[in-house]
Write a protein that holds these residues in place. Sequence first.
Motif: not given
Length: 235
Positions: A220-229
């Motif tokens: 979840g961290w890598f998905l959110v950090a990559t595509y959302c932040v």
Amino acid sequence: MEIASTFGIERITRAERIQHELWPLDEIDPKKAKFPCCLVWTPLPVVSWLAPFIGHVGICREDGTILDFSGSYLINVDNFAFGAVARYYQLDREQCCFPPNLAGHTCKCRYKHIDYGTAITWDEGLLSSVRHFEHQSYNLFTCNSHSFIANCLNRLCHGGSMGWNMVNVAGLVLTKGCWVNGFAILRSFLPFLVVLCFGLAIVGWPFLIALSSFSLLLLGWFLVATYCVKGLLEY
């Protein structure tokens, strides 16, 4: 006018010819740790024991030498960190953009590619990324070996894309990578299975829930950090 037009056509043709003069690569040789133009992967100590989809990656020069970002201001050359290569995926140089000039671009993002940094050979693109990451601090969550690979692929504009990041680099290796041998599979998954069985025997099902939660949090961290932040991760 006709002479100038003819000269322009000849210059473009010459640029295209230079771009596609790619010499043959040597065969992949796992025993000598030579993987020409490949992405390579190996499990990480402790982290991969808990989440086997997490690992350390590197990219190889045309002669098969492995380059990997394994610590702050540190690029290993022919000394792959954390053990021998477990799986690899060979990239096609024909899918990269090696523009000798603006007219030589084969990708659709030529101006963005120029601003980011271009190269006329595979090894030159890797060298540019090496020079950039020699000044970067290593962080497992924001600037790691996958960041280095993404930077390389963006400079090469592999597949005509400059959207390479930690997530799709990891996905490429995990879904298309070839195992070196049976021992590499065992080395990658046996520690995880031992930890899983030991945890279940001692703690029971709550351990499985905790382990799954850990993996989901990492993913979840890598998905959110990559595509959302945007701007949080280094590429």
